[in-house]
Design an enzyme around this catalytic site. Structure first.
Site, PDB file in Angstrom:
ATOM      1  N   ASP A  98       0.786  -1.238   0.000  1.00 11.75           N
ATOM      2  CA  ASP A  98       0.000   0.000   0.000  1.00 11.75           C
ATOM      3  C   ASP A  98       0.818   1.288   0.000  1.00 11.75           C
ATOM      4  OD1 ASP A  98       1.145   0.006   2.491  1.00 11.75           O
ATOM      5  OD2 ASP A  98      -0.656  -0.693   3.532  1.00 11.75           O
ATOM      6  N   GLU A 120      -0.812  -8.995  -1.007  1.00  9.55           N
ATOM      7  CA  GLU A 120      -1.336  -8.411   0.244  1.00  9.55           C
ATOM      8  C   GLU A 120      -2.565  -7.550  -0.060  1.00  9.55           C
ATOM      9  OE1 GLU A 120       0.608  -5.357   2.953  1.00  9.55           O
ATOM     10  OE2 GLU A 120       1.345  -7.173   3.895  1.00  9.55           O
ATOM     11  N   GLU A 134      -1.928   5.146   3.125  1.00  9.56           N
ATOM     12  CA  GLU A 134      -1.918   3.738   2.713  1.00  9.56           C
ATOM     13  C   GLU A 134      -3.315   3.163   2.455  1.00  9.56           C
ATOM     14  OE1 GLU A 134      -0.165   4.989   5.216  1.00  9.56           O
ATOM     15  OE2 GLU A 134       1.941   4.508   4.835  1.00  9.56           O
ATOM     16  N   HIS A 211       7.161   4.713  12.879  1.00  7.19           N
ATOM     17  CA  HIS A 211       7.488   5.482  11.674  1.00  7.19           C
ATOM     18  C   HIS A 211       6.274   6.063  10.982  1.00  7.19           C
ATOM     19  CE1 HIS A 211       5.882   2.833   8.541  1.00  7.19           C
ATOM     20  NE2 HIS A 211       6.193   1.848   9.323  1.00  7.19           N
ATOM     21  N   ARG A 213       3.452   7.944   9.170  1.00  9.51           N
ATOM     22  CA  ARG A 213       3.317   9.357   8.839  1.00  9.51           C
ATOM     23  C   ARG A 213       2.343  10.063   9.799  1.00  9.51           C
ATOM     24  NH1 ARG A 213       4.779  12.025   3.680  1.00  9.51           N
ATOM     25  NH2 ARG A 213       6.052  10.236   3.133  1.00  9.51           N
ATOM     26  N   HIS A 244      13.832   4.157  12.344  1.00  4.18           N
ATOM     27  CA  HIS A 244      13.639   4.379  10.910  1.00  4.18           C
ATOM     28  C   HIS A 244      14.564   5.528  10.475  1.00  4.18           C
ATOM     29  CE1 HIS A 244      11.481   5.592   7.261  1.00  4.18           C
ATOM     30  NE2 HIS A 244      10.751   4.501   7.332  1.00  4.18           N
TER      31      HIS A 244
HETATM   32  C1  UD1 Z   1       6.997   4.482   3.639  1.00 10.01           C
HETATM   33  C2  UD1 Z   1       5.555   4.164   3.210  1.00 10.01           C
HETATM   34  C3  UD1 Z   1       4.829   3.448   4.352  1.00 10.01           C
HETATM   35  C4  UD1 Z   1       5.614   2.244   4.849  1.00 10.01           C
HETATM   36  C5  UD1 Z   1       7.031   2.674   5.192  1.00 10.01           C
HETATM   37  C6  UD1 Z   1       7.863   1.495   5.602  1.00 10.01           C
HETATM   38  C7  UD1 Z   1       4.392   5.712   1.714  1.00 10.01           C
HETATM   39  C8  UD1 Z   1       3.624   6.959   1.616  1.00 10.01           C
HETATM   40  N1  UD1 Z   1       4.836   5.401   2.925  1.00 10.01           N
HETATM   41  O1  UD1 Z   1       6.903   5.414   4.699  1.00 10.01           O
HETATM   42  O2  UD1 Z   1       3.559   3.001   3.881  1.00 10.01           O
HETATM   43  O3  UD1 Z   1       4.974   1.741   5.984  1.00 10.01           O
HETATM   44  O4  UD1 Z   1       7.637   3.297   4.052  1.00 10.01           O
HETATM   45  O5  UD1 Z   1       9.013   1.891   6.277  1.00 10.01           O
HETATM   46  O6  UD1 Z   1       4.625   5.056   0.736  1.00 10.01           O
HETATM   47  N2  UD1 Z   1      14.754   7.607   4.444  1.00 10.01           N
HETATM   48  C9  UD1 Z   1      16.117   7.479   4.281  1.00 10.01           C
HETATM   49  N3  UD1 Z   1      16.623   6.252   3.905  1.00 10.01           N
HETATM   50  C10 UD1 Z   1      15.850   5.162   3.703  1.00 10.01           C
HETATM   51  C11 UD1 Z   1      14.450   5.296   3.879  1.00 10.01           C
HETATM   52  C12 UD1 Z   1      13.929   6.528   4.242  1.00 10.01           C
HETATM   53  O7  UD1 Z   1      16.870   8.414   4.464  1.00 10.01           O
HETATM   54  O8  UD1 Z   1      16.372   4.088   3.366  1.00 10.01           O
HETATM   55  C13 UD1 Z   1      14.188   8.925   4.848  1.00 10.01           C
HETATM   56  C14 UD1 Z   1      14.174   9.952   3.695  1.00 10.01           C
HETATM   57  O9  UD1 Z   1      14.475  11.210   4.222  1.00 10.01           O
HETATM   58  C15 UD1 Z   1      12.718   9.934   3.235  1.00 10.01           C
HETATM   59  C16 UD1 Z   1      12.009   9.681   4.575  1.00 10.01           C
HETATM   60  O10 UD1 Z   1      12.849   8.753   5.262  1.00 10.01           O
HETATM   61  O11 UD1 Z   1      12.336  11.138   2.605  1.00 10.01           O
HETATM   62  C17 UD1 Z   1      10.597   9.135   4.493  1.00 10.01           C
HETATM   63  O12 UD1 Z   1      10.508   8.031   3.600  1.00 10.01           O
HETATM   64  P1  UD1 Z   1       9.073   7.713   2.883  1.00 10.01           P
HETATM   65  O13 UD1 Z   1       9.232   6.517   2.025  1.00 10.01           O
HETATM   66  O14 UD1 Z   1       8.527   8.952   2.253  1.00 10.01           O
HETATM   67  O15 UD1 Z   1       8.125   7.449   4.102  1.00 10.01           O
HETATM   68  P2  UD1 Z   1       8.121   6.282   5.175  1.00 10.01           P
HETATM   69  O16 UD1 Z   1       7.654   6.885   6.456  1.00 10.01           O
HETATM   70  O17 UD1 Z   1       9.385   5.554   5.101  1.00 10.01           O
HETATM   71  N1  UDP Z   2      12.450  -4.359  10.102  1.00 12.54           N
HETATM   72  C1  UDP Z   2      13.821  -4.572   9.875  1.00 12.54           C
HETATM   73  N2  UDP Z   2      14.726  -3.823  10.575  1.00 12.54           N
HETATM   74  C2  UDP Z   2      14.337  -2.866  11.478  1.00 12.54           C
HETATM   75  C3  UDP Z   2      12.946  -2.663  11.696  1.00 12.54           C
HETATM   76  C4  UDP Z   2      12.037  -3.420  10.974  1.00 12.54           C
HETATM   77  O1  UDP Z   2      14.209  -5.426   9.079  1.00 12.54           O
HETATM   78  O2  UDP Z   2      15.205  -2.228  12.094  1.00 12.54           O
HETATM   79  C5  UDP Z   2      11.480  -5.158   9.316  1.00 12.54           C
HETATM   80  C6  UDP Z   2      10.393  -5.837  10.118  1.00 12.54           C
HETATM   81  O3  UDP Z   2      10.794  -7.132  10.529  1.00 12.54           O
HETATM   82  C7  UDP Z   2       9.234  -5.880   9.141  1.00 12.54           C
HETATM   83  C8  UDP Z   2       9.455  -4.651   8.272  1.00 12.54           C
HETATM   84  O4  UDP Z   2      10.792  -4.244   8.488  1.00 12.54           O
HETATM   85  O5  UDP Z   2       9.273  -7.016   8.288  1.00 12.54           O
HETATM   86  C9  UDP Z   2       8.499  -3.571   8.656  1.00 12.54           C
HETATM   87  O6  UDP Z   2       8.874  -2.383   8.046  1.00 12.54           O
HETATM   88  P1  UDP Z   2       8.264  -0.990   8.497  1.00 12.54           P
HETATM   89  O7  UDP Z   2       7.862  -1.038   9.927  1.00 12.54           O
HETATM   90  O8  UDP Z   2       9.250   0.044   8.061  1.00 12.54           O
HETATM   91  O9  UDP Z   2       7.006  -0.843   7.539  1.00 12.54           O
HETATM   92  P2  UDP Z   2       5.464  -1.329   7.616  1.00 12.54           P
HETATM   93  O10 UDP Z   2       5.451  -2.803   7.801  1.00 12.54           O
HETATM   94  O11 UDP Z   2       4.813  -0.563   8.717  1.00 12.54           O
HETATM   95  O12 UDP Z   2       4.918  -0.900   6.297  1.00 12.54           O
END
Ligand code: UD1
Ligand code: UDP
Length: 382
Positions: A98, A120, A134, A211, A213, A244
């Site tokens: 999602d 999913e 999402e 994490h 939003r 995160h």
């Molecule tokens: C995203 C997804 C959320 C999912 C989550 C899993 C959307 C809108 N959100 O949210 O559904 O649950 O991923 O973790 O699709 N960043 C880094 N390095 C990384 C990853 C992230 O620096 O490897 C930082 C960046 O500044 C980025 C910010 O995190 O802009 C947010 O990342 P983003 O993918 O927009 O949102 P998540 O909260 O990660």
């Molecule tokens: N996870 C990981 N390392 C971490 C934290 C989470 O590998 O430090 C894994 C966790 O086991 C799960 C997935 O990341 O499978 C969940 O990711 P996240 O919470 O970022 O996203 P969501 O599931 O809420 O979309």
């Protein structure tokens, strides 16, 4: 028949974990040619997973920027995926879950009349604003999906209520359980010596992740203040908080927790290490979707830092409680798990409502049926 070209498009850590078993199953089958593509919505957190599972994407759109916006991600994903579809001309596109990557990639495939296969499928919180964005992303994706791979009977029920045709739905179980089962058994070493020594005592450990939003800002500060209070009240407990990469998570969490001796705030863990940490924990506090699915499977009570969930199965089973983000409620619920042995025991049940480790096999069979070269397997039932 020449192998069907299946492009799996993904962009974030949880998608990478959940598509990994599917990509492996496609690679092993003569019926398919697997084309993994990453949008790079995540960077470091995505690379961690691809490295662990040995997956080498054929293309990386590298869309991530600091503080990226929803429209910024979607615009880059639609445009970038369009070019890749033109280049590879796949027979179908798989998306998982999602995220903005999922919705953008599904729209790009739909516009090119390439069938969308949604993993999913059918999760619903019932509130279009939570989780945001999402819930909207998965409903929009449902509208343009040809084959819906629902993890549970409940998610299939949600799709049927939205008038998706029953023959277009297969209940596979969630592939996160495939990934979990194959990873957790390896019991990998922790690469951070601080974490290894933190866990080397008999003191109970609480695992925390946040994490979402909609929790950024005040709510995440409230969560962190509650962890601070619990850590000070219970010096015999240790709290591990893999943070995160989002800087907005760190700015809410670190000021509350970085000075405490029994709290360890660390970089995101490699999936192997994280699954080991779940196993080593007494209980879990999280707003994560994936962690809500994994921890019950390992018999760990989960307090979910959200007001609602699209994963009601483990709540029904009693291993998960929805507690929100209010300071007093978090302290009360965690204290009950710490002080009340009977309450703890009532939640510490290993339940597997989300899968049996065979989701990838069911997915490959469903794809063969979709292309007219095989039949689906029996639906997953817990
Ligand atoms: C995203 C997804 C959320 C999912 C989550 C899993 C959307 C809108 N959100 O949210 O559904 O649950 O991923 O973790 O699709 N960043 C880094 N390095 C990384 C990853 C992230 O620096 O490897 C930082 C960046 O500044 C980025 C910010 O995190 O802009 C947010 O990342 P983003 O993918 O927009 O949102 P998540 O909260 O990660
Ligand atoms: N996870 C990981 N390392 C971490 C934290 C989470 O590998 O430090 C894994 C966790 O086991 C799960 C997935 O990341 O499978 C969940 O990711 P996240 O919470 O970022 O996203 P969501 O599931 O809420 O979309």
């Amino acid at each position: 028949m020449s192998p069907k070209r299946i492009m799996t498009i993904y962009g974030t850590r949880p998608e990478a974990i959940k598509v990994a078993p599917i990509i492996k199953a496609l690679e092993e089958s003569d019926s398919f040619e697997s084309l993994p593509v990453v949008t790079g919505q995540h960077k470091e957190m995505l690379a961690q997973v691809n490295n662990l599972f040995g997956i080498e994407p054929v293309r990386d759109l590298e869309v991530m920027t600091a503080n990226q916006t929803l429209n910024g991600i979607v615009a880059k994903v639609v445009q970038g995926v369009d070019g890749i579809l033109e280049e590879f001309k796949p027979d179908a596109v798989i998306v998982q879950g999602d995220t903005s990557t999922v919705m953008g990639a599904a729209v790009a495939a739909f516009n090119r009349e390439i069938p969308v296969i949604h993993l999913e499928a059918g999760l619903r919180s019932g509130d279009i604003n939570s989780p945001f964005p999402e819930e909207a992303n998965r409903k929009l994706t449902t509208q343009i999906t040809k084959l819906h791979l629902a993890p549970t009977a409940e998610s299939k029920g949600n799709l049927l209520r939205e008038n998706v045709a029953e023959e277009d739905i297969v209940v596979t179980g969630n592939s996160v359980i495939d990934a979990l089962f194959t990873t957790v058994e390896k019991q990998v070493a922790f690469s951070d010596p601080k974490l290894e020594s933190f866990l080397s005592t008999d003191q109970p450990v609480v695992l925390v992740t946040t994490h979402r939003r909609e929790n950024l800002g005040e709510k995440m500060v409230s969560i962190s203040r509650a962890i601070r209070h619990l850590a000070l009240e219970h010096p015999e407990y240790r709290f591990v908080f893999p943070m995160h990469k989002n800087p907005k998570v760190r700015s809410a969490v670190l000021p509350q927790l970085e000075d405490l001796e029994n709290v360890l705030t660390i970089e995101p863990l490699d999936y192997g290490e994280f699954t080991r940490l779940i196993g080593a924990s007494r209980f879990v506090l999280t707003d994560s979707g994936g962690v809500q699915e994994e921890a019950p499977s390992l018999g760990k009570p989960v307090l979910v830092l959200r007001e609602n969930t699209e994963r009601p199965e483990a709540v029904t089973a009693g291993t998960v409680r929805l507690i929100g983000t209010d300071f007093d409620r978090i302290v009360e619920e965690a204290t009950a798990l710490i002080d009340d042995e009977e309450h703890f025991a009532s939640m510490a049940n290993a339940v597997n409502p989300y899968g049996d480790g065979q989701a990838a096999e069911r997915t490959a069979a469903a794809l063969k049926e979709f292309f007219g070269v095989g039949s689906r397997l029996t639906d997953f039932r817990p």
